[in-house]
Design a protein around this motif. Structure first.
Motif, PDB file in Angstrom:
ATOM      1  N   LEU A  61      62.102  55.596  46.936  1.00  0.00           N
ATOM      2  CA  LEU A  61      62.394  54.590  47.960  1.00  0.00           C
ATOM      3  C   LEU A  61      61.345  53.486  47.948  1.00  0.00           C
ATOM      4  O   LEU A  61      61.680  52.304  48.083  1.00  0.00           O
ATOM      5  CB  LEU A  61      62.465  55.253  49.338  1.00  0.00           C
ATOM      6  CG  LEU A  61      63.649  56.190  49.560  1.00  0.00           C
ATOM      7  CD1 LEU A  61      63.528  56.883  50.904  1.00  0.00           C
ATOM      8  CD2 LEU A  61      64.954  55.447  49.463  1.00  0.00           C
ATOM      9  N   GLU A  62      60.089  53.848  47.777  1.00  0.00           N
ATOM     10  CA  GLU A  62      59.016  52.847  47.725  1.00  0.00           C
ATOM     11  C   GLU A  62      59.185  51.932  46.515  1.00  0.00           C
ATOM     12  O   GLU A  62      58.989  50.715  46.614  1.00  0.00           O
ATOM     13  CB  GLU A  62      57.644  53.523  47.668  1.00  0.00           C
ATOM     14  CG  GLU A  62      57.204  54.175  48.953  1.00  0.00           C
ATOM     15  CD  GLU A  62      56.895  53.184  50.062  1.00  0.00           C
ATOM     16  OE1 GLU A  62      56.570  52.016  49.767  1.00  0.00           O
ATOM     17  OE2 GLU A  62      56.983  53.584  51.225  1.00  0.00           O
ATOM     18  N   ARG A  63      59.549  52.496  45.368  1.00  0.00           N
ATOM     19  CA  ARG A  63      59.770  51.674  44.172  1.00  0.00           C
ATOM     20  C   ARG A  63      60.939  50.713  44.376  1.00  0.00           C
ATOM     21  O   ARG A  63      60.869  49.547  43.978  1.00  0.00           O
ATOM     22  CB  ARG A  63      60.032  52.566  42.961  1.00  0.00           C
ATOM     23  CG  ARG A  63      58.806  53.126  42.324  1.00  0.00           C
ATOM     24  CD  ARG A  63      59.111  53.704  40.950  1.00  0.00           C
ATOM     25  NE  ARG A  63      60.423  54.296  40.862  1.00  0.00           N
ATOM     26  CZ  ARG A  63      60.672  55.581  40.650  1.00  0.00           C
ATOM     27  NH1 ARG A  63      59.675  56.418  40.478  1.00  0.00           N
ATOM     28  NH2 ARG A  63      61.898  56.036  40.584  1.00  0.00           N
ATOM     29  N   THR A  64      62.011  51.205  44.987  1.00  0.00           N
ATOM     30  CA  THR A  64      63.172  50.350  45.235  1.00  0.00           C
ATOM     31  C   THR A  64      62.808  49.221  46.189  1.00  0.00           C
ATOM     32  O   THR A  64      63.154  48.057  45.956  1.00  0.00           O
ATOM     33  CB  THR A  64      64.334  51.175  45.806  1.00  0.00           C
ATOM     34  OG1 THR A  64      64.635  52.238  44.900  1.00  0.00           O
ATOM     35  CG2 THR A  64      65.572  50.331  46.011  1.00  0.00           C
ATOM     36  N   PHE A  65      62.099  49.562  47.263  1.00  0.00           N
ATOM     37  CA  PHE A  65      61.665  48.545  48.221  1.00  0.00           C
ATOM     38  C   PHE A  65      60.755  47.520  47.544  1.00  0.00           C
ATOM     39  O   PHE A  65      60.922  46.308  47.732  1.00  0.00           O
ATOM     40  CB  PHE A  65      60.938  49.226  49.391  1.00  0.00           C
ATOM     41  CG  PHE A  65      60.203  48.275  50.273  1.00  0.00           C
ATOM     42  CD1 PHE A  65      60.881  47.424  51.121  1.00  0.00           C
ATOM     43  CD2 PHE A  65      58.817  48.224  50.256  1.00  0.00           C
ATOM     44  CE1 PHE A  65      60.199  46.530  51.930  1.00  0.00           C
ATOM     45  CE2 PHE A  65      58.128  47.349  51.069  1.00  0.00           C
ATOM     46  CZ  PHE A  65      58.825  46.503  51.906  1.00  0.00           C
ATOM     47  N   SER A  66      59.804  47.985  46.761  1.00  0.00           N
ATOM     48  CA  SER A  66      58.880  47.072  46.081  1.00  0.00           C
ATOM     49  C   SER A  66      59.606  46.175  45.094  1.00  0.00           C
ATOM     50  O   SER A  66      59.243  44.998  44.929  1.00  0.00           O
ATOM     51  CB  SER A  66      57.803  47.869  45.350  1.00  0.00           C
ATOM     52  OG  SER A  66      57.050  48.618  46.257  1.00  0.00           O
ATOM     53  N   ARG A  67      60.635  46.699  44.448  1.00  0.00           N
ATOM     54  CA  ARG A  67      61.409  45.903  43.492  1.00  0.00           C
ATOM     55  C   ARG A  67      62.207  44.813  44.213  1.00  0.00           C
ATOM     56  O   ARG A  67      62.294  43.684  43.745  1.00  0.00           O
ATOM     57  CB  ARG A  67      62.348  46.824  42.718  1.00  0.00           C
ATOM     58  CG  ARG A  67      63.099  46.141  41.599  1.00  0.00           C
ATOM     59  CD  ARG A  67      64.065  47.084  40.954  1.00  0.00           C
ATOM     60  NE  ARG A  67      65.116  47.401  41.904  1.00  0.00           N
ATOM     61  CZ  ARG A  67      65.878  48.486  41.855  1.00  0.00           C
ATOM     62  NH1 ARG A  67      65.701  49.362  40.912  1.00  0.00           N
ATOM     63  NH2 ARG A  67      66.802  48.693  42.751  1.00  0.00           N
ATOM     64  N   LEU A  68      62.754  45.141  45.384  1.00  0.00           N
ATOM     65  CA  LEU A  68      63.582  44.180  46.119  1.00  0.00           C
ATOM     66  C   LEU A  68      62.755  43.114  46.834  1.00  0.00           C
ATOM     67  O   LEU A  68      63.178  41.965  46.940  1.00  0.00           O
ATOM     68  CB  LEU A  68      64.454  44.907  47.144  1.00  0.00           C
ATOM     69  CG  LEU A  68      65.558  45.785  46.598  1.00  0.00           C
ATOM     70  CD1 LEU A  68      66.238  46.541  47.718  1.00  0.00           C
ATOM     71  CD2 LEU A  68      66.567  44.961  45.833  1.00  0.00           C
ATOM     72  N   GLU A 128      57.846  38.933  48.959  1.00  0.00           N
ATOM     73  CA  GLU A 128      57.307  39.107  50.309  1.00  0.00           C
ATOM     74  C   GLU A 128      56.039  39.958  50.293  1.00  0.00           C
ATOM     75  O   GLU A 128      55.088  39.685  51.024  1.00  0.00           O
ATOM     76  CB  GLU A 128      58.353  39.748  51.233  1.00  0.00           C
ATOM     77  CG  GLU A 128      59.530  38.845  51.564  1.00  0.00           C
ATOM     78  CD  GLU A 128      60.636  38.875  50.526  1.00  0.00           C
ATOM     79  OE1 GLU A 128      60.435  39.460  49.429  1.00  0.00           O
ATOM     80  OE2 GLU A 128      61.702  38.303  50.797  1.00  0.00           O
ATOM     81  N   LEU A 129      56.035  40.982  49.461  1.00  0.00           N
ATOM     82  CA  LEU A 129      54.847  41.835  49.353  1.00  0.00           C
ATOM     83  C   LEU A 129      53.694  41.083  48.701  1.00  0.00           C
ATOM     84  O   LEU A 129      52.533  41.274  49.077  1.00  0.00           O
ATOM     85  CB  LEU A 129      55.171  43.114  48.582  1.00  0.00           C
ATOM     86  CG  LEU A 129      56.122  44.083  49.280  1.00  0.00           C
ATOM     87  CD1 LEU A 129      56.481  45.234  48.359  1.00  0.00           C
ATOM     88  CD2 LEU A 129      55.520  44.586  50.574  1.00  0.00           C
ATOM     89  N   ALA A 130      53.999  40.228  47.730  1.00  0.00           N
ATOM     90  CA  ALA A 130      52.952  39.439  47.081  1.00  0.00           C
ATOM     91  C   ALA A 130      52.336  38.441  48.061  1.00  0.00           C
ATOM     92  O   ALA A 130      51.145  38.150  47.986  1.00  0.00           O
ATOM     93  CB  ALA A 130      53.512  38.706  45.868  1.00  0.00           C
ATOM     94  N   ASP A 131      53.159  37.938  48.978  1.00  0.00           N
ATOM     95  CA  ASP A 131      52.657  37.007  49.987  1.00  0.00           C
ATOM     96  C   ASP A 131      51.934  37.720  51.129  1.00  0.00           C
ATOM     97  O   ASP A 131      51.364  37.069  51.990  1.00  0.00           O
ATOM     98  CB  ASP A 131      53.804  36.182  50.574  1.00  0.00           C
ATOM     99  CG  ASP A 131      54.383  35.200  49.563  1.00  0.00           C
ATOM    100  OD1 ASP A 131      53.689  34.906  48.575  1.00  0.00           O
ATOM    101  OD2 ASP A 131      55.523  34.744  49.769  1.00  0.00           O
ATOM    102  N   VAL A 135      57.721  42.182  56.956  1.00  0.00           N
ATOM    103  CA  VAL A 135      58.546  42.968  56.036  1.00  0.00           C
ATOM    104  C   VAL A 135      57.988  44.382  55.903  1.00  0.00           C
ATOM    105  O   VAL A 135      58.746  45.356  55.870  1.00  0.00           O
ATOM    106  CB  VAL A 135      58.650  42.257  54.671  1.00  0.00           C
ATOM    107  CG1 VAL A 135      59.294  43.143  53.630  1.00  0.00           C
ATOM    108  CG2 VAL A 135      59.426  40.964  54.809  1.00  0.00           C
ATOM    109  N   LYS A 136      56.665  44.504  55.831  1.00  0.00           N
ATOM    110  CA  LYS A 136      56.058  45.838  55.742  1.00  0.00           C
ATOM    111  C   LYS A 136      56.348  46.661  56.995  1.00  0.00           C
ATOM    112  O   LYS A 136      56.642  47.858  56.901  1.00  0.00           O
ATOM    113  CB  LYS A 136      54.550  45.722  55.539  1.00  0.00           C
ATOM    114  CG  LYS A 136      54.158  45.171  54.190  1.00  0.00           C
ATOM    115  CD  LYS A 136      52.652  45.007  54.092  1.00  0.00           C
ATOM    116  CE  LYS A 136      52.241  44.361  52.802  1.00  0.00           C
ATOM    117  NZ  LYS A 136      50.788  44.115  52.740  1.00  0.00           N
TER     118      LYS A 136
END
Length: 193
Positions: free
Chosen positions: A157-164, A168-171, A176-177
């Motif tokens: 689930l974490e990999r899927t979330f990080s891929r999608l 937003e995570l890079a910013d 979102v988190k």
């Protein structure tokens, strides 16, 4: 102290003549006038805030609606990505099983057409290709079951979330988190049913 505790009800004209402080200090007029003016200003501010309550309620409803739609959209996005991953694997195993069956039967028919006297070999090849296709299909179903179990893990689930949500995570988007923390458990429940 909340403003409601530092306000007063207005004093009528008849009540203004009551002696609130001893007259010997001679600051009755000045002190009470300043205090009453301050209390009256606080009173007006509290009344103004009370009149703003319906507008704040609408603002709160809009905020809750935005929050709910964001949760729903993240829920749908992650579930859709997982569904697509699962369907791609399923299609891959079905295509592999179908190609094993088709290729084996095609070779069998070609052998029967070219050399009709080896019909036994063609029949054996045809049956073995059908059994091979069934075996590949069953093995694919077994691998899909393992994939379903893997999809329930936090790591997947974490990999899927990080891929999608890579941008937003890079910013460093904290909203979102925070949404992900709230969505993760219901997604696990949805996938396990």
């Amino acid at each position: 102290i909340p403003r409601i505790y530092t306000m007063c009800t207005p004093i009528s004209e008849t009540d203004k003549t009551i002696d609130y402080m001893p007259d010997k200090f001679n600051f009755k007029e000045k002190a009470w006038a300043a205090s009453l003016a301050d209390l009256e200003a606080t009173r007006r501010e509290v009344i103004h805030q009370v009149y703003l309550a319906p507008e704040r309620r609408i603002d709160n409803m809009i905020t809750q609606l935005y929050d709910s739609t964001s949760l729903l959209q993240m829920h749908v996005n992650v579930l859709e990505a997982i569904r697509i991953d699962y369907q791609e694997q399923r299609k891959k195993y079905l295509a592999l099983a179908a190609s094993v069956g088709l290729i084996g039967n095609s070779v069998s028919l070609a052998a029967l057409y070219m050399v009709p006297t080896i019909w036994g070999f063609s029949a054996t090849l045809s049956v073995s290709s059908i059994l091979g296709a069934a075996g590949v299909y069953l093995y694919g179903n077994h691998l899909l079951g393992e994939l379903r179990e893997a999809m329930l893990t936090d790591n997947y689930l974490e990999r899927t979330f990080s891929r999608l949500y890579v941008h937003e995570l890079a910013d460093g988007n904290e909203f979102v988190k925070a949404l992900w923390i709230r969505v993760k458990r219901p997604i696990t429940g949805t996938l396990s049913t």
